[in-house]
Design an enzyme around this catalytic site. Sequence first.
Site, PDB file in Angstrom:
ATOM      1  N   SER A   1       0.818  -1.211   0.000  1.00 32.00           N
ATOM      2  CA  SER A   1       0.000   0.000   0.000  1.00 32.00           C
ATOM      3  C   SER A   1       0.857   1.268   0.000  1.00 32.00           C
ATOM      4  O   SER A   1       1.731   1.410  -0.843  1.00 32.00           O
ATOM      5  CB  SER A   1      -0.960  -0.062   1.189  1.00 32.00           C
TER       6      SER A   1
ATOM      7  N   HIS B   1      -7.765  -5.743   0.511  1.00 35.20           N
ATOM      8  CA  HIS B   1      -6.534  -4.965   0.650  1.00 35.20           C
ATOM      9  C   HIS B   1      -5.698  -5.473   1.827  1.00 35.20           C
ATOM     10  O   HIS B   1      -6.064  -5.263   2.990  1.00 35.20           O
ATOM     11  CB  HIS B   1      -6.929  -3.498   0.874  1.00 35.20           C
TER      12      HIS B   1
HETATM   13  C1  GTR Z   1      -5.333   4.454   2.118  1.00 30.97           C
HETATM   14  C2  GTR Z   1      -4.775   5.319   1.021  1.00 30.97           C
HETATM   15  C3  GTR Z   1      -4.104   4.467  -0.004  1.00 30.97           C
HETATM   16  C4  GTR Z   1      -3.248   3.373   0.590  1.00 30.97           C
HETATM   17  C5  GTR Z   1      -3.729   2.856   1.918  1.00 30.97           C
HETATM   18  C6  GTR Z   1      -2.737   2.101   2.768  1.00 30.97           C
HETATM   19  O1  GTR Z   1      -6.058   5.136   3.054  1.00 30.97           O
HETATM   20  O2  GTR Z   1      -5.820   6.030   0.458  1.00 30.97           O
HETATM   21  O3  GTR Z   1      -3.394   5.283  -0.915  1.00 30.97           O
HETATM   22  O4  GTR Z   1      -1.935   3.750   0.654  1.00 30.97           O
HETATM   23  O5  GTR Z   1      -4.236   3.836   2.727  1.00 30.97           O
HETATM   24  O6  GTR Z   1      -1.592   2.518   2.893  1.00 30.97           O
HETATM   25  O7  GTR Z   1      -3.141   1.093   3.360  1.00 30.97           O
END
Ligand code: GTR
Length: 407
Positions: free
Chosen positions: A247, A388
């Site tokens: 991420s 995610h």
């Molecule tokens: C979210 C962000 C993403 C991603 C994520 C993470 O809130 O919008 O760009 O990086 O966090 O790091 O888990």
Amino acid sequence: MKKIVACFFLLSVAVFSSSAQSEANYDESKVPVFVLPPLLANEDGKKVSSTQEWENDCRPEILALLADQEYGVMPAGDFSTKYEVVAVNPKSLGGKATCKQVKITFGKGYIEQPVILLMYLPNQVKGKAPLFMGYNFGGNQTVHPDPEIIPTSEAQRGAVRSRWPLEKIIAAGYGVVSIDCNQVFPDNRDGLRGSVLRLFGVNDETDLRMNTGQAMTAWAWGLSRALDYLQTDPEVDAKKVIAIGHSRLGKAALWAGAQDTRFAAVVANESGCGGAALSKRAFGETVAIITKGFPYWFCKNFNSYAGNEQSLPFDQHELLALIAPRPLYVASAEGDRWADPKGEYLSAKYASEAYELYGYKGITAEDMPPVNTPVMNRVGYHIRSGNHDITEYDWEQYLRFAKATLK
Ligand code: GTR
């Protein structure tokens, strides 16, 4: 009080991101028609047809553009660096690994910035071990319940253990270095005040120029400084250090690997907007959303593309191309539409032109592979089922990829 402020901050980020997430576009038919700048052409339009032209002209131009307009430039200046091995356990993880913790202290005047590298090296490897190095989000001790890990935060031991399957990585003959990103640049709006940028006289907002780097650039810098240490460690094969991140930390790994060619390979797990995903698709998280939610990740110049992605003079496939000819793996998850899996795939595919210049096969298929069906050439890609996260499945692919590409 500090805790209340932190809770309020986290709550407001959560509220912001959930409303932003529900307003984002997830409809493929609403993706704007966009034109990507040609990868293999110089700014003056001259076509690039050899690796020499790529390395001498095109690659440096792209690197400078990304530094100036998106991630920001790391300020220059002298600082001191001290390495201390603060703990070693040669019989860690049931005797399979050596756990070593190395404190790097960066200094300038009265400023001292300690960063602890949490290292696990495979005992089965005699001599120098190849390894994966990446940041953790919330503390070294969150990586594994191992009581010997020196905590870098108040978070629970082993809290994100599933993201770091150490036993599996060690059994495959690879080491791991994990670093708390907050020790380099605290991951919050006030982070600048506690970051390594202070070593260079950047103490608060007023010290930022339009192209001064913030968290992403500091994190990338931190990975390079950790690699400086690894080059001095006789147990590490510093020619086989793979930068990895999930991420936001995947964005940082890409930016580190793009700038520092000593990284042997890069793995970007669900790095999304500002990472592997094409910005001009404006699918899921957009430049407007990310610069509003995380104004401290990029340089100020990047804000001018908010809601105006089509005016970007580059896109993220160019970031990926800077890693060529070194192995690159981009991964997505089916349930992670916020990170735009298709945009991540296309970006890896378009970056492949740079790999082809070197005679390597990148990603060639027009369409994304089916779920849980990795493609592994010099550029690797998979979309896994699920949400995610970085999982054991993801790591299994990265280990296979590292074995196949880093001979
Ligand atoms: C979210 C962000 C993403 C991603 C994520 C993470 O809130 O919008 O760009 O990086 O966090 O790091 O888990």
